[in-house]
Design an enzyme around this catalytic site. Structure first.
Site, PDB file in Angstrom:
ATOM      1  N   SER A   1       3.648   6.733   8.605  1.00 12.21           N
ATOM      2  CA  SER A   1       2.235   5.932   8.170  1.00 12.21           C
ATOM      3  C   SER A   1       1.683   4.588   8.137  1.00 12.21           C
ATOM      4  O   SER A   1       0.599   4.557   8.086  1.00 12.21           O
ATOM      5  CB  SER A   1       2.621   6.095   6.475  1.00 12.21           C
ATOM      6  OG  SER A   1       3.776   5.275   6.240  1.00 12.21           O
TER       7      SER A   1
ATOM      8  N   HIS B   1       1.989  12.784   6.196  1.00 10.65           N
ATOM      9  CA  HIS B   1       0.746  12.418   6.997  1.00 10.65           C
ATOM     10  C   HIS B   1       0.580  13.364   8.011  1.00 10.65           C
ATOM     11  O   HIS B   1      -0.150  12.887   8.810  1.00 10.65           O
ATOM     12  CB  HIS B   1       0.919  11.147   7.190  1.00 10.65           C
ATOM     13  CG  HIS B   1       1.048  10.167   6.332  1.00 10.65           C
ATOM     14  ND1 HIS B   1      -0.233   9.716   5.842  1.00 10.65           N
ATOM     15  CD2 HIS B   1       1.764   9.250   5.651  1.00 10.65           C
ATOM     16  CE1 HIS B   1      -0.037   8.661   4.797  1.00 10.65           C
ATOM     17  NE2 HIS B   1       1.216   8.467   4.844  1.00 10.65           N
TER      18      HIS B   1
ATOM     19  N   LYS C   1      -1.962  14.522  -0.093  1.00 15.78           N
ATOM     20  CA  LYS C   1      -2.692  13.940   0.914  1.00 15.78           C
ATOM     21  C   LYS C   1      -3.701  14.914   1.423  1.00 15.78           C
ATOM     22  O   LYS C   1      -4.705  15.165   0.705  1.00 15.78           O
ATOM     23  CB  LYS C   1      -1.892  13.294   1.947  1.00 15.78           C
ATOM     24  CG  LYS C   1      -0.899  12.258   1.447  1.00 15.78           C
ATOM     25  CD  LYS C   1      -0.108  11.435   2.252  1.00 15.78           C
ATOM     26  CE  LYS C   1       0.501  10.022   1.868  1.00 15.78           C
ATOM     27  NZ  LYS C   1       1.812  10.129   1.390  1.00 15.78           N
TER      28      LYS C   1
HETATM   29  C1  LIG Z   1       2.830   9.887   0.497  1.00 18.77           C
HETATM   30  C2  LIG Z   1       4.222   9.962   1.156  1.00 18.77           C
HETATM   31  C3  LIG Z   1       5.311  10.602   0.338  1.00 18.77           C
HETATM   32  C4  LIG Z   1       5.166  10.690  -1.099  1.00 18.77           C
HETATM   33  O1  LIG Z   1       4.234  11.745  -1.409  1.00 18.77           O
HETATM   34  P1  LIG Z   1       3.682  11.976  -3.041  1.00 18.77           P
HETATM   35  O2  LIG Z   1       3.802  13.721  -2.833  1.00 18.77           O
HETATM   36  O3  LIG Z   1       2.794  11.257  -3.482  1.00 18.77           O
HETATM   37  O4  LIG Z   1       5.170  11.664  -3.928  1.00 18.77           O
HETATM   38  C5  LIG Z   1       6.416  10.954   0.725  1.00 18.77           C
HETATM   39  N1  LIG Z   1       6.666  10.888   2.256  1.00 18.77           N
HETATM   40  C6  LIG Z   1       5.793  10.125   3.039  1.00 18.77           C
HETATM   41  C7  LIG Z   1       5.958  10.174   4.189  1.00 18.77           C
HETATM   42  C8  LIG Z   1       4.610   9.826   2.501  1.00 18.77           C
HETATM   43  O5  LIG Z   1       3.675   9.527   3.314  1.00 18.77           O
END
Ligand SMILES: *Cc1c(COP(=O)(O)O)cnc(C)c1O
Length: 415
Positions: free
Chosen positions: A190, A218, A249
């Protein structure tokens, strides 16, 4: 014990320390829905300012998509507001199971289990599937939620240098005495936006008899020719033992996450994963919205194709302007600035130009690696991108960094 003046003071001191170090996080209020054009109130109480959003995880532009909103509304009408239960007591509806099946088909796995979030999926999966005879071997840049999940698990904990396949191979050799070797990586990282070498990781897993875990938060919905994720991009679709991902996301942006993979592993999670057993069901309207999101991404690739085009155009525009970018193939495009204050100053100047981005610096990224992380969306139009590029050129010129690399920028501003 009373919340005494002494205790209050000690918290205040710690918070003031964060402020003094420039590490205090201020939240900005969006007035209205999430999208490419947003109105932001910052600082709190100031008049709202219309800006273009370049820092959301709204990769496919589905966060406020009318079809998704309509589906969620229908779900609200047909399945109610909340379940008031965890899944295994009375918190599972037909649509929860349907969404799990749709995710299984989309991700190319054997089965899927929903969690309240991907943070929860990562918090639960390792402890549910591994024991003291096993080892977890993680890339050193995996997401914080994976680090936390590994801490909760009794298996041995080891790491390899970021995307260093020789180092991973050494670790796999070293741990041949273990019952299970689990290689753990993000699909797309990320902060840097680079993609894991999943083809090589899978080959090493086969050679050294290991399992592979990928967090594709992502990537799900847009990486790979049909948006299935990093495994599709790297030519190892169907070969990943455990995938975790988020619905928060690209896949609509509401909330919810899942563990998807080998049938028995999913079954173990359903029996043993604590965030699944002890936290409330994903709300029905979110499940209904997510089913629509999957319909949209299954039936056409237009949005991910637009996102890919936007990313190329943006990258090329910034590179031609003379910015120092992290290389990569994902819609995460970090503009490297190396100095924390410079990153904050530029983000503020860009905001004044109507471009919403955020400076990232230590401890979110390593010391001396401060940056502005830009993120593209299928919701961005060519006009959005051109306006963004013009603002970046203007602000970059103001700070005198165009055409300069790490060495020169660091000499000018320090670390
Ligand atoms: C955003 C993210 C998470 C968390 O996701 P949520 O559903 O918001 O808890 C977990 N792992 C990665 C790699 C992320 O980028």
């Amino acid at each position: 014990m009373a919340f005494s003046t002494t205790i209050r003071e000690s918290y205040r001191q710690e918070l003031n320390g964060l402020r003094a170090a420039g590490l205090y996080k201020e939240e900005r209020f969006i007035l209205g829905n999430q999208g490419a054009d947003i109105e932001v109130e910052f600082p709190a109480g100031a008049a709202g300012r219309k800006v273009i959003n370049f820092c959301a995880n709204n990769y496919l532009g589905l966060s406020s998509h009318p079809d998704v909103v309509a589906a969620a509304r229908e779900g609200l009408a047909s399945h109610g507001y909340g379940m008031s239960s965890v899944r295994f007591i009375c918190g599972t509806q037909d649509i929860h199971r349907r969404l799990e099946d749709r995710l299984t088909a989309f991700l190319g796995t054997e089965d899927t289990i929903l969690f309240p979030s991907c943070m929860d999926a990562n918090a639960g999966v390792f402890e549910a599937c591994l024991g003291a005879d096993d080892v977890m071997i993680a890339d050193r840049l995996v997401h914080a939620s994976i680090v936390d999940g590994m801490r909760l698990c009794k298996a041995m904990n080891d790491t390899y240098k970021h995307s260093d396949m020789n180092h991973l191979e050494e670790k796999l050799k070293e741990h041949q005495d273990k019952r299970i070797r689990l290689i753990i990586t993000d699909g797309v990282f990320s902060m840097d936006g680079d993609i894991a070498k999943l083809d090589e990781i899978v080959a090493l897993a086969e050679k050294y008899d290991a399992l592979v875990f990928v967090d594709d938060s992502h990537a799900s919905g847009f990486i790979g020719k049909t948006g299935r994720g990093t495994h599709e991009h790297c030519g190892v679709f169907g070969k990943i033992d455990i995938i975790t991902t988020t619905l928060g996301k690209g896949l609509g942006g509401a909330s919810g996450g899942c563990v998807s993979g080998r049938k028995e592993i999913v079954e173990m999670c359903r029996q043993k994963a604590r965030p699944y057993l002890f936290s409330n069901t994903v709300a029905p309207m979110i499940v209904a919205g997510a089913l629509k999101v999957l319909d949209l991404v299954f039936t056409n690739t237009e949005r991910r194709d637009t996102l890919e085009w936007n990313t190329k155009y943006w990258r090329q525009g910034l590179a031609e302007a003379g910015f120092d970018l992290k290389q990569g193939d994902s819609p995460i495009v970090p503009v490297m600035l190396y100095n924390a204050k410079l990153a904050q100053d530029m983000a503020r100047d860009l905001f004044a130009e109507g471009i919403y981005v955020v400076g990232f610096f230590f401890p979110v990224v390593p010391q001396g690696a401060a940056r502005i992380r830009t993120q593209l969306s299928a919701a961005h139009t060519r006009a959005h991108l051109d306006k963004g590029l013009a603002a970046f050129r203007k602000v970059g010129a103001k700070h005198g960094i165009l055409g300069k690399g790490k060495k020169e920028i660091t000499e000018m501003f320090g670390k």
